[in-house]
Design an enzyme around this catalytic site. Structure first.
Site, short mmCIF file in Angstrom:
data_model
loop_
_atom_site.label_atom_id
_atom_site.label_comp_id
_atom_site.label_asym_id
_atom_site.label_seq_id
_atom_site.Cartn_x
_atom_site.Cartn_y
_atom_site.Cartn_z
N GLN A 86 77.32 19.31 36.70
CA GLN A 86 78.42 18.44 37.05
C GLN A 86 78.18 17.03 36.50
OE1 GLN A 86 78.16 20.53 41.38
NE2 GLN A 86 79.50 18.79 41.35
N ARG A 142 79.98 19.90 48.96
CA ARG A 142 81.30 19.29 49.08
C ARG A 142 81.37 18.28 50.22
NH1 ARG A 142 86.51 23.06 47.81
NH2 ARG A 142 88.03 21.39 47.60
N CYS A 143 80.35 17.39 50.30
CA CYS A 143 80.22 16.61 51.52
C CYS A 143 80.24 15.13 51.32
CB CYS A 143 78.90 16.94 52.18
SG CYS A 143 77.55 16.31 51.20
N GLU A 154 86.88 16.38 48.68
CA GLU A 154 86.00 16.80 49.77
C GLU A 154 86.52 16.51 51.16
OE1 GLU A 154 81.70 16.25 47.68
OE2 GLU A 154 83.00 14.51 47.90
#
Lengths: 289, 782, 161
Positions: free
Chosen positions: B214, B364-365, B734
């Site tokens: 990413q 995803r936080c 997110e």
């Protein structure tokens, strides 16, 4: 996740398949493969020879014949799932197959495989126990019929010899005023049961239990026939009180192992709850039939 | 003329064309001539000395070329690598393994089947050592040490806020509430696992690394730093992030497999592919969460909150490999005052080593924001319950008021904009809140357990301003480079990297809005470090806030130059020109204008003398602040008193992410985010027994919901633009994962609170809910 | 170690290969035939990223040996479009944003293809059940359901705008 190497034969007849099983050391039947192939990919199973029986003719059918529903062992689960006959007259089986693994796996998984595995997590064994089914096995000495009550011996151990192939399962066609249901706690589609209960009942003209079959999934080393609960209900009416007592007896008959899905206490409680609920549904279906 | 598809258009996705044809280019799709395969031998023990690695059988397997171990890598000094938190991580161990499934040796073979055979043929003699799995026990004096190179298992202590004032508030408070909240380890489990193809070109001294990453530029720089001594330098390293089958943070870290593959390629001169199995992925890759929070709130009897005090033990595994900004080892956890106006707050976080895989923020936080939001939204309900106040009323009472923005929280964050009451009111209207409360009473009278849970979260994304944010020293700006072609089409490259968020579609929309070039005429590229401008990548919902802003600013630079060209073409004064999307025209004479296409052509054929030709711009955007998306979620549950199963009957999600570039894509992000909030709330968990044996290394044990379990999400929106973002957008990837779990937990607790239940930890599996009810004598065996 | 000569018809084209008995069907596509549209996502036959149509039924190709498919007819994602024209299913996934990262999408679409052949007008719950052997991490399934409904309508020649 790559399986180890193996020799592969794909016989076209049953007798060739039986001969191949007996003819090689460490040979295993490859039916649906939905249990065996994952085991091999993890290298937890390393058969030297796979005898693929998918090309053997005549092992896939669903027929009613002489008071029995006869299902060929290579019948795909999805065929059972979509069978109008099964849905109409064998609701316990219809319930069971609809929660077995997931719909795509059911296109390959076979009826025979879900019985012959000896895995207490498989859904068919309890259902077959509730039905009082029989299985037919073919070996080098010919065919034999094995009552389901003698079939499940231990963990991954069945009465099937290593050189026998399961060819058919037979379910007695239910009499009038019969009904059945299968209730399973799966945390998601595809999960093995935390606990599941198969109930098959026949009522007499007065609405009392004439015969009851209760099978329990994944609360013991094999599927369990809740005999005490079955016997208790015979001749009794289908009151909630009686059903609850049967539920308790079924819970007492279970031998759950504590694991990530639940404690022993929780699983026993599930057995009780599901026995009660499944019996209620079975009775309702019996009254409606 | 093609449609512009600027801001607000639900433009269909450009990237779909290849995916729906099965023509995606994911790492495992790459095949290069002569390519070798790398597979990895992993430890069955959580902590053990490696006595001997027997390689004879493996090397005797035809097609197996090498078995690579730690000592081999040590010759090149690449047996260890730095983590993103400047700790040390083993690529391959020299003599001791520190977690179950740790990489022990690499097997290089001609094809993947042979590589797997090679792995199975390697035999390792281990001497098991005592295992540390409980982070509390790990902090006790005399505890078994996880790390031989450290003095204790205590990694760092971090605190923030005003301890004195906070403690005082607690002392004087009319009401205090306290709960222990454990948020267990979970794993992103993107359907594509991690992998790479490393190709060393010995002739030119170039390394090309196709990789599931990413953050390709950060990887390139890190690879350059750790292999510099081998002669690799950054201009000779090309990292290409092709199509990524889901990232969610799990494809940010550098895993040992990548480094071994690079080393193997350099040594053999052949391309080397490494692709994880699902088991490798779940067992060893970066996890999310594992926070033990002792949460306290203080306030008045009338429900006014005054102070917050959180103490957290953070289980980091055997090394701190979380990807947090270096100043903030607990990420952005200090957003935990949430949507409420606290006078004072104080938080402490202690990082702890245990014999588990490293990580912490992959799921995803937004850098520990899920943990923070979960804690505050749970505690809001705990407080409301204690004083007998409706949780919606409680929130309305304590919300930061709309007039208060920009608002500086007690922990120092300057929230850009928000209207929390509007979002909550909207959610309440959508779900029919008052009627549900009536229904709940009626049901309870009949012995039916129904619960309603709210989560009114404030998110914090868009890392981040250079004065506070860096990862391994690299500042967290991000970039956009736009080049307009003579025929008025454009190409735009970014320092971010989509893993499904639709950047090829949405970035073009930003530029289309700014320049009036139809989005269909703008090609968007990301992921190739040879061509893309430098950026820190896509995670923590930062792409829209940072790179999206860069796109707008770069577009505006182009527009500035375009204006000069237009003035030249129209023979007018620049000051006499006005812009409407797609053209400049003379004020008062609207038919006297030049389109952006005409201007683009002129940039190459008729530009003003003294001006550089061409029409392009680049912007490295250093955000002035983070952005603060927010929302209110309401969840309705019914609990089966016989089985403990929780059924989510309804879930309404009102999100505010500021200006929505592409509503269709925003909704898709919210659907996915909600599902990744729901799943940890109900069924996902990676757990360890006392010997460090991990549970949850395959999808039979690590449960991902199917379409049958997943609720039918109901979405709503409010729009409160960010005042500092060039297009008012905030980012949304997110938010739903951050906000959803607390809503569901609050609903379940709400259903059981009449029993005296005040808390339950996730995942709320049937067994856990049943056991809780059973403890209070409230199960029904029918 | 035996190799077997197999012949499979994939998307209407006959392919021959000599394969080890242990070669998984999904690797036959991906490795031997360079058809990488079918993906691998797990080890336990759980995720369905590898779903293809084998003799008319969707199966998880990671849990079938290639030798077992000798003589079979297989349809993969590469065969959904006909003569360069996208199928209604592919159109549906595009129109309704039924994909994000795209990794589960080929499997989802093949399952959808089989579903709509067997049940041209599925309800939402029937769709959810039919795809319960296919995991998605990105979409939360909402738009996948819409994509399938779009395809069903299109195939029945009722286009929803």
């Amino acid at each position: 996740m790559i399986p180890p190497t193996f020799e592969y034969v794909a016989p076209k007849t049953l007798s060739e398949a039986v001969a191949a099983l007996g003819g090689y050391e460490n040979a295993k039947v490859l039916a649906g493969g939905q249990s065996l192939i994952p085991l091999m990919r993890f290298r937890l199973a390393s058969p030297a020879v796979l005898v693929d029986i998918n090309r053997v003719e005549g092992l896939s059918y669903i027929n009613e014949d002489k008071g029995w529903l006869k299902i060929g062992s290579m019948t795909r689960q999805s065929t059972v799932d979509h069978s109008a006959l099964v849905r109409e007259k064998y609701p316990l089986l219809a319930d069971t197959v609809s929660v077995l693994s997931d719909p795509i796996v059911r296109n390959r998984g076979t009826v025979g495989g879900n019985i012959a595995n000896g895995d207490p997590g498989n859904d068919y064994p309890a259902t077959m126990l509730a039905y009082g089914a029989e299985v037919v096995a073919m070996g080098p000495k010919g065919e034999r019929v094995i009552p389901i009550t003698s079939f499940f011996i231990g963990l991954y151990e069945s009465a099937l010899a290593s050189n026998e192939i399961l060819t058919e399962v037979r379910i007695p066609t239910p009499k009038p005023h019969s009904g059945g249901a299968y209730l399973k706690l799966e945390r998601k589609v595809g999960d093995f049961a935390t606990a599941a209960v198969a109930a098959q009942v026949e009522l007499d003209a007065k609405g009392k239990f004439k015969s009851v079959g209760l099978g329990l999934t994944n609360v013991g080393l094999t599927a369990i026939k809740a005999t005490a609960a079955e016997d208790f209900l015979k001749g009794k009416d289908s009151s909630d009180d009686n059903i609850r007592q049967a539920g308790q007896l079924a819970a007492d008959a279970s031998e759950p192992i504590a694991d990530v899905r639940g404690s022993e206490e929780y699983k026993r409680s599930l057995v009780k709850t599901y026995t009660v609920r499944a019996l209620r549904i079975a009775v309702e279906r019996a009254k409606g039939s | 003329m093609a449609e512009i598809h600027g801001l607000g258009s639900s433009r269909k996705r450009v990237e779909d064309a290849r995916f729906i044809r099965g023509q995606g280019n994911y790492i495992d799709d790459f095949k290069l001539p002569g390519m070798l395969h790398l597979d990895i031998v992993r430890s069955p023990y959580a902590h053990a000395k490696i006595k001997k690695i027997h390689t004879e059988k493996a090397l005797a397997t035809p097609g197996v070329l090498a078995v690579i171990d730690g000592p081999t890598l040590q010759k090149y000094n690449v047996h260890n690598m730095p983590t993103l938190m400047s700790d040390t991580q083993m690529v391959l161990p020299l003599d001791t393994v520190k977690y179950q499934y740790q990489e022990v040796a690499g097997v290089l073979a001609t094809d993947r089947y042979t590589a797997a055979d090679g792995v199975a043929a390697v035999e390792v003699d281990y001497e098991p050592l005592p295992v540390v799995v409980d982070p509390f026990k790990a902090l006790l004096p005399g505890a078994q040490k996880v790390r031989d190179d450290k003095d204790s298992n205590h990694i760092w202590h971090w605190e923030w806020g005003d301890k004195e004032k906070t403690d005082k508030d607690f002392e004087n408070a009319e009401v205090t509430v306290k709960e222990n909240i454990y948020i267990p380890r979970i794993h992103v489990s993107s359907i594509e696992t991690c992998g790479c193809v490393a190709k060393w070109d010995a002739t030119n001294g170039h390394l090309t690394l196709w990789m599931t990453t990413q953050a390709p530029h950060a990887i390139r720089t890190v690879v350059a730093l750790i292999t510099g001594h081998l002669g690799l330098s950054e201009e000779k390293i090309r990292v290409i992030s092709p199509d990524i089958g889901g990232g969610f943070g799990g494809k940010v870290p550098a895993y040992p497999g990548y480094v071994i593959a690079v080393a193997a390629s350099i040594v053999t001169g052949a391309p080397v592919k490494w692709i994880e199995d699902r088991t490798d992925n779940l067992a060893a890759d970066s996890f999310g969460r594992d926070y033990h929070i002792t949460a306290e709130l203080a306030g008045k009897k009338d429900g006014t909150l005054t102070a917050l005090r959180f103490k957290t033990i953070a289980d980091h595994g055997y090394t701190d490999a979380a990807a947090n900004p270096s100043k903030f080892p607990a990420g952005l956890f200090h957003i935990c005052t949430g949507s409420y106006d606290f006078k004072n707050a104080f938080i402490e976080v202690d990082g702890v080593y245990t014999n588990k895989p490293p990580g912490g923020i992959a799921y995803r936080c937004s850098f520990r924001v899920t943990e923070a939001v979960h804690a505050i939204e749970r505690m809001a309900d705990v407080y409301a319950l204690k004083i007998g106040m409706d949780p919606a009323e409680f929130r309305m009472k304590n919300f930061i008021k709309p007039e208060a923005f920009p608002y500086t929280s007690a922990l120092g964050w300057e929230y850009d904009s928000g209207n929390y009451p509007a979002a909550l009111r909207k959610a309440m209207d959508m779900i029919g809140y008052e009627d549900l409360r009536k229904e709940q009473k009626e049901k309870l009278a009949r012995g039916e357990f129904m619960g309603i849970g709210i989560s009114s979260f404030t998110e914090i994304v868009g890392a981040g301003p250079s004065k506070h944010f860096d990862i391994l020293g690299l500042k967290m700006f991000d970039s956009c480079e736009i080049r307009v072609h003579p025929t008025g089409k454009a190409i735009a490259r970014f320092g971010t990297k989509s893993q499904g968020q639709g950047h090829e579609t949405t970035y073009a929309q930003i530029i289309a809005e700014e320049l009036g070039i139809p989005a269909d005429h703008i090609k968007v590229e990301e992921g190739d470090t040879d061509t893309a401008p430098y950026g820190l990548g896509t995670y923590a919902s930062r792409s829209t806030p940072v790179a999206g802003a860069a796109a707008a600013i770069a577009s505006r630079k182009i527009r500035e130059k375009a204006k000069k060209i237009a003035a030249h073409l129209l023979e007018a004064n620049e000051d006499d020109l006005e812009w409407e999307r797609g053209r400049f025209f003379v004020k008062g004479s609207p038919d006297q204008g030049k389109t952006i296409q005409e201007i683009a052509f002129a940039a190459y054929t008729n530009h003003p003398q003294g001006m550089e030709g061409g029409l392009e711009a680049v912007n490295y955007y250093d955000p002035p602040n983070l952005t603060y998306p927010f929302g209110s979620y309401i969840c309705v549950v019914d609990i089966d008193r016989g089985t403990g199963q929780v059924k989510i009957r309804r879930f309404v999600a009102v999100d505010d992410c500021g200006v929505r570039i592409n509503p269709m894509i925003v909704e898709g992000q919210i659907h996915g985010g909600l599902t990744m909030g729901f799943a940890p709330a109900m069924m996902e968990e990676i757990s360890y027994d006392v010997d460090g044996n991990v549970h949850g290394t395959n999808f039979m044990d690590y449960l991902l919901p199917t379409a049958v379990e997943t609720p039918k999400w109901e979405l709503g929106e409010t729009v409160t633009p960010s005042p500092h973002h060039p297009i008012g957008a905030k980012g949304v990837g997110e938010s739903a994962t951050v906000g959803a779990p607390a809503a569901i937990v609050n609903a379940v607790v709400d259903a059981l609170s009449h029993l005296g239940v005040t808390t339950i930890d996730i995942p709320m599996t049937p067994r856990k809910v049943w056991e809780l009810m059973h403890k209070h004598g409230a199960t029904l065996e029918e | 170690m035996s190799t077997h000569h197999i012949q499979v018809t994939i998307n209407g084209k006959v392919h021959e290969a000599d394969v080890e008995s242990r070669l998984l069907l999904v690797h036959l596509f991906r490795e031997n035939l360079n058809m990488t549209g079918t993906h691998i996502g797990c080890d336990t036959t759980s995720c369905g990223a590898c779903t293809v149509i084998l003799d008319g039924k969707p199966v998880k190709s990671c849990t079938v040996f290639a030798v077992q498919a000798d003589g079979s007819e297989i349809r993969t994602v590469e065969g959904l479009a006909q003569d360069g024209k996208l199928s209604a299913i592919q159109e549906g996934f595009h129109e309704k944003h039924g994909l994000q990262c795209g990794f589960c999408t080929p499997g989802m679409m093949m399952t959808t293809s089989a579903l709509l052949e067997q049940n041209p007008h599925p309800t939402e719950d029937e769709i959810r059940h039919a795809i319960s052997g296919n995991l998605c991490r990105c979409t939360g399934y909402m738009n996948i359901v819409k994509a399938v409904q779009y395809a069903a309508d299109k195939m029945a020649e009722k286009v929803e705008v």
